[in-house]
Write a protein that holds these residues in place. Structure first.
Motif, PDB file in Angstrom:
ATOM      1  N   TRP A   1       1.903   0.042 -17.181  1.00  0.00           N
ATOM      2  CA  TRP A   1       3.105   0.834 -17.401  1.00  0.00           C
ATOM      3  C   TRP A   1       4.259   0.078 -18.057  1.00  0.00           C
ATOM      4  O   TRP A   1       5.066   0.663 -18.764  1.00  0.00           O
TER       5      TRP A   1
ATOM      6  N   ARG B   1       3.993   7.936 -15.153  1.00  0.00           N
ATOM      7  CA  ARG B   1       3.883   6.475 -15.023  1.00  0.00           C
ATOM      8  C   ARG B   1       2.489   6.078 -14.527  1.00  0.00           C
ATOM      9  O   ARG B   1       1.931   5.082 -14.955  1.00  0.00           O
ATOM     10  N   ASP B   2       1.911   6.894 -13.645  1.00  0.00           N
ATOM     11  CA  ASP B   2       0.607   6.592 -13.056  1.00  0.00           C
ATOM     12  C   ASP B   2      -0.546   7.321 -13.742  1.00  0.00           C
ATOM     13  O   ASP B   2      -1.632   7.443 -13.181  1.00  0.00           O
TER      14      ASP B   2
ATOM     15  N   THR C   1      -2.634   6.561 -15.941  1.00  0.00           N
ATOM     16  CA  THR C   1      -3.854   5.806 -16.214  1.00  0.00           C
ATOM     17  C   THR C   1      -4.941   6.145 -15.195  1.00  0.00           C
ATOM     18  O   THR C   1      -6.100   6.315 -15.558  1.00  0.00           O
TER      19      THR C   1
ATOM     20  N   ALA D   1      10.396   1.825 -21.369  1.00  0.00           N
ATOM     21  CA  ALA D   1      10.239   2.555 -20.106  1.00  0.00           C
ATOM     22  C   ALA D   1      11.489   2.304 -19.281  1.00  0.00           C
ATOM     23  O   ALA D   1      11.823   1.164 -18.996  1.00  0.00           O
TER      24      ALA D   1
END
Length: 159
Positions: free
Chosen positions: A50, A25-26, A28, A84
């Motif tokens: 996200w 999810r993180d 980036t 998601a």
């Protein structure tokens, strides 16, 4: 005529499902930090990074794609988050525009992270449609993801 295919794998992880899915999810910010040789940047073009509808622009390098001097070539791709589900730790991405678009009309990637008594399990699947029958299956990309997931799991389990 459609030249569709599917690749996928399942991998057991030492990291918990929450921790591994959270790192996806993180990604980036996390991936360019822990894998600077593989991910030059991941930019959010639309959305919050996200949630569904987010569009990101990836600049990355694959181990086996080099120029004549042996330096890795930067590749690019745009990715849209199609689904998601935090509760079920699953996500669906479409990859469009960029280097892959020269070889594949459609690419959909699905990711599922499942808790286990110890650690977790990740299932990854790529559905694709080639622009012609001569185009090889994207095994190189699957291998890239497998290696990233192995390294990510090791990173997440460091003391």
């Amino acid at each position: 005529m459609a030249y569709a295919g599917k690749l996928g794998f399942q991998m057991d992880l030492k990291a918990s499902a929450d921790k591994f899915y959270g790192s996806i999810r993180d990604n980036t910010t996390l991936f360019p930090k822990i894998f600077p040789d593989k991910f030059k940047s991941i930019q959010v073009l639309e959305g919050d990074g996200w949630s569904v509808g987010t569009v990101r622009f990836w600049t990355y390098a694959l181990d086996n794609i080099t120029e004549s001097q042996g330096n890795l070539i930067d590749l690019v791709a745009k990715e849209k988050i199609e689904a998601a589900d935090e509760a079920n730790k699953s996500a669906t991405f479409s990859i469009f525009e960029g280097d892959l678009s020269n070889f594949y009309k459609n690419i959909i990637v699905k990711l599922y992270v499942t808790p286990k008594s110890e650690g977790s399990s990740v299932n990854w699947c790529m559905d694709f449609e080639k622009v012609s029958k001569e185009v090889p299956d994207p095994n190189l990309y699957q291998d890239f993801v497998i290696n990233i997931f192995k390294d990510l799991d090791a990173y997440l389990c460091m003391p």
